[in-house]
Structure formats: C-alpha cells, structure tokens
Write a protein that holds these residues in place. Structure first.
Motif, PDB file in Angstrom:
ATOM      1  N   GLN A 142       1.036  20.154   5.817  1.00 48.35           N
ATOM      2  CA  GLN A 142       1.610  19.230   4.842  1.00 48.35           C
ATOM      3  C   GLN A 142       0.544  18.422   4.117  1.00 48.35           C
ATOM      4  N   ARG A 143      -0.686  18.489   4.600  1.00 44.30           N
ATOM      5  CA  ARG A 143      -1.790  17.742   3.994  1.00 44.30           C
ATOM      6  C   ARG A 143      -2.786  18.670   3.303  1.00 44.30           C
ATOM      7  N   GLY A 144      -2.369  19.888   3.068  1.00 44.29           N
ATOM      8  CA  GLY A 144      -3.167  20.829   2.286  1.00 44.29           C
ATOM      9  C   GLY A 144      -4.462  21.261   2.919  1.00 44.29           C
ATOM     10  N   ALA A 145      -4.529  21.286   4.251  1.00 42.81           N
ATOM     11  CA  ALA A 145      -5.796  21.612   4.917  1.00 42.81           C
ATOM     12  C   ALA A 145      -5.746  22.936   5.677  1.00 42.81           C
ATOM     13  N   VAL A 146      -4.719  23.741   5.428  1.00 40.37           N
ATOM     14  CA  VAL A 146      -4.568  25.006   6.152  1.00 40.37           C
ATOM     15  C   VAL A 146      -4.350  26.142   5.154  1.00 40.37           C
ATOM     16  N   THR A 147      -5.112  27.215   5.295  1.00 40.33           N
ATOM     17  CA  THR A 147      -4.937  28.375   4.421  1.00 40.33           C
ATOM     18  C   THR A 147      -3.704  29.163   4.844  1.00 40.33           C
ATOM     19  N   PRO A 148      -3.199  30.049   3.970  1.00 40.12           N
ATOM     20  CA  PRO A 148      -2.027  30.854   4.338  1.00 40.12           C
ATOM     21  C   PRO A 148      -2.279  31.726   5.569  1.00 40.12           C
ATOM     22  N   VAL A 149      -1.212  32.089   6.250  1.00 42.87           N
ATOM     23  CA  VAL A 149      -1.295  32.974   7.415  1.00 42.87           C
ATOM     24  C   VAL A 149      -1.866  34.329   6.990  1.00 42.87           C
ATOM     25  N   THR A 175     -14.217  17.941   2.427  1.00 45.05           N
ATOM     26  CA  THR A 175     -14.335  17.872   0.962  1.00 45.05           C
ATOM     27  C   THR A 175     -13.174  17.134   0.312  1.00 45.05           C
ATOM     28  N   LYS A 176     -12.095  16.955   1.098  1.00 41.73           N
ATOM     29  CA  LYS A 176     -10.863  16.349   0.558  1.00 41.73           C
ATOM     30  C   LYS A 176     -10.323  17.169  -0.610  1.00 41.73           C
ATOM     31  N   LYS A 177     -10.492  18.481  -0.509  1.00 33.45           N
ATOM     32  CA  LYS A 177     -10.010  19.396  -1.549  1.00 33.45           C
ATOM     33  C   LYS A 177      -9.178  20.507  -0.916  1.00 33.45           C
ATOM     34  N   LYS A 178      -8.580  21.334  -1.769  1.00 36.83           N
ATOM     35  CA  LYS A 178      -7.830  22.495  -1.295  1.00 36.83           C
ATOM     36  C   LYS A 178      -8.772  23.416  -0.531  1.00 36.83           C
ATOM     37  N   PRO A 179      -8.347  23.949   0.629  1.00 36.74           N
ATOM     38  CA  PRO A 179      -9.270  24.769   1.423  1.00 36.74           C
ATOM     39  C   PRO A 179      -9.681  26.057   0.716  1.00 36.74           C
ATOM     40  N   VAL A 180     -10.948  26.421   0.867  1.00 36.74           N
ATOM     41  CA  VAL A 180     -11.416  27.710   0.361  1.00 36.74           C
ATOM     42  C   VAL A 180     -11.103  28.764   1.418  1.00 36.74           C
ATOM     43  N   THR A 181     -10.844  29.978   0.976  1.00 37.82           N
ATOM     44  CA  THR A 181     -10.542  31.067   1.899  1.00 37.82           C
ATOM     45  C   THR A 181     -11.827  31.798   2.249  1.00 37.82           C
TER      46      THR A 181
END
Length: 361
Positions: A142-149, A175-181
């Motif tokens: 919910q905090r945007g820190a996990v990439t898709p399964v 980074t307080k940003k969307k996670p990179v894959t």
C-alpha cells in the motif's frame, strides 16, 4: 436497424467481458464437487477440465499422462477432505500444482538453503522491544514499495527471487520512489549463490548485492528459469546495497519490527498444504525444515482476530491470493509458523544512486 445491430454487438461484448472477469476470479483453481470424485470417469473428466486450464504441455505420452492423473486424483481427494474440516482458517484448491506429487513439487518450486557460516558473519542482531506507536497492521504494498509478483517457473530459484524482492523494496524505501524491477536471472547466473537446485539468500544479500550489485531487469536478458553463463557487461546499471543484517532468530516481535521498517526475506517450510493453498490465513500444520525463500511485506489481523504475516511468493499471481499467502503469526512455537521467524534477513541502504558496472564479472 444499424442501431439495433450496434446495441446487440455491445451486449455481446459486455457479456464476454463479464465471463472473462468471472474466469479471472476463478483462475487460481478448478472448482469441483463430491460427484466429480465418485468414479474414474468423473475423475478423468475433472482432470481434463484442469488440464484445459493449467497443463503446460497439451500432449503427454500415455505413461506420463497416467502418472499425472494418479497424482491429480490423490490431490483432489486430499483437497476435498481438507476443505470439509471444521474450524480451518484457510482452504485448499486444485491449483496449477495439482498434478504434482509433493516430492516433484518441492524439487521444482522450492530450493532455499541455509548457510550457517555466512549467517554468522552478519552483524550481531540487536534484541529490540517493540516501540510504542508501531501499528497493529502494516502493508508495504500500500506504500508503493513492492514490485509485482513474479514467477520462478520450474526452477528452484526462490532464493534469487526473495533476495531480489528484498533489494527492490529496500531501494524503493531509500529513494522514496517507485521500486525499480531488478533481474533474478542475473542473480541466478552471476551471484554464486546457487542454481535451479537451490541456493542461499544470505550469499546474495551479504556479498553479491553489496560488492557487485543487481542489474536492472531491462538491462539483462529476461528470466529463463535456467542458470546460464554470466552476461553482465560493462556499464550495466546495477543497484548496490550497503550491507545486510539478520533478524534475531525465533523472535516474532523482532520480525514484526523489522517488517514494519522494510520487507524482509524469510525462509519457511513449504509442504503439501502450502502447495495447494488457495486462500485464507494459513495455519499449517507444517514443520521448520526450511526449504523455500519468500518475502514478508507486512502483517495484519483478520476479522476473527487471527494475526497474520503478508507473504509475497514467486509462483505467479495464479497461486494463492494473487500470488500472496497470509500466514498465521504469534503462535506458541517461537520459531514461527513453518519456521518463518528463524532466518529473517534484509539488505541495508542509505545512499540512493544507481551504479554502473565498470569492471568485469
């Protein structure tokens, strides 16, 4: 006339979309009744329905088909009997692993190992009491820190997926940003942590992710569920960690505090019920002979007051609860359900820059 035709076509499209939506909801297993289990013929019909949804190969020779059918029958009966038990907090289903024996399943889809020497080199874990103010529920998704399964396929590379997931989330929080894959294939090829027969999260987090760095997924060949020669080239963008740490062993309060701070790689024992898990709060029974690496991304409390861990798996979204499992927490055994509190590990990161590989692997 044209308007009537257009309306009719629209109705067909809407109906098709509705059917597709229902199909998506039921994608995780094939529903069945007691009648489907009454005879060989009805079992065979159920098996064919399952194959139409999940079989990776449309054609099998007679011997292999019979072997798969026998495993499927055993699992179908097991699921049916389990789901009739009273007081269970979760249910099983005829998911994509329903034609595998437990031995086949464990050989292909688990693979985590424990390296006591490497773990001993981690910084000494600090016993911490839970500070006032830690919420009763927390979810890093919910905090945007996990990439898709993701999907490890039929390769025992769970150790690579759990490690990469931990690094992706730690970097996103830093980074307080969307996670990179990042690339599991590069970890599988280059880290020295293991292969499709299993490997070590501890090696990836404490050594490879710190000294070499994990490549961005778009900068390395796509995942193939097979170990290949290392193909990291100069100037490949990588994410490096500063170090790694472990959670105090057999201490669910310490694990909760760690997960509140960042997602944590954990090791568990996957067994038959885990293989066929469909939904709900998983409560075992299971042992503590850990064989599978996953990522704890949060915790919560169910409406019936059962406390649980939110665990990200690497078997795609058509397993469990869209690729996740909720596992009961704060049980009597200090090692946690299925050993989840025994070997918690996470990377540490303060600086936020993405590095470039400048030397040879």
């Amino acid at each position: 006339m044209k308007n009537s035709l257009a309306i009719g076509l629209l109705a067909v499209v809407v109906a098709a979309m509705a059917v597709a939506a229902i199909h998506d909801v039921d994608m995780n297993d094939v529903p069945f009744t007691d009648e489907d289990l009454e005879s060989e013929e009805s079992m065979w019909s159920l098996y064919q329905r399952w194959r139409n949804m999940y079989a990776s190969s449309p054609f099998l020779d007679a011997t292999e088909n019979e072997r798969r059918f026998e495993a499927f029958k055993e699992n179908a009966k097991y699921v049916n009997e389990f789901n009739k038990k009273e007081g269970m907090t979760y249910e099983l289903g005829l998911n994509k692993f329903a034609d595998l024996t437990l031995e086949e399943f464990l050989a292909k889809y688990t693979g985590s190992k424990v390296d006591a020497a490497t773990l001993a080199s981690f910084p000494e874990p600090v016993e911490e009491e839970e500070p006032v103010g830690v919420p009763t529920a927390w979810d890093w998704r919910q905090r945007g820190a996990v990439t898709p399964v993701k999907d490890q396929g039929s390769c025992g590379s769970c150790w690579a997926f759990s490690s990469v997931g931990a690094v992706e989330s730690t970097y996103a929080i830093a980074t307080k940003k969307k996670p990179v894959t990042l690339s599991e294939q590069q970890v599988l090829d280059c880290s020295g942590g293991g292969d499709c027969n299993g490997g070590y999260v501890s090696t990836v987090l404490s050594s490879f992710a710190v000294k070499k760095g994990i490549a961005l997924s778009q900068s390395y060949p796509r995942y193939s569920a097979a170990k290949m020669a290392c193909r990291t080239t100069p100037r490949t963008p990588v994410v490096k960690m500063d170090g790694a740490a472990s959670v105090p062993s057999s201490n669910e309060a310490a694990l909760k505090l760690a997960v509140y701070t960042r997602p944590v790689s954990v090791l568990i024992e996957a067994d038959k019920n885990f293989q066929l898990y469909k939904a709900g709060v998983y409560s075992g029974p299971c042992g503590t002979k850990v064989n599978h690496a996953v990522l704890a991304v949060g915790y919560g409390v169910a409406p019936n007051n059962i406390k649980y861990w939110i665990v990200k798996n690497s078997w795609n979204t058509n397993w469990g609860e869209s690729g996740y499992i909720r596992m009961k927490r704060e049980i009597t055994d200090k090692r946690g359900l299925c050993g989840i509190a025994m070997y918690g590990m996470y990377p540490t990161k303060k600086s936020a820059a993405i590095s470039m590989v400048v030397d040879s692997y």
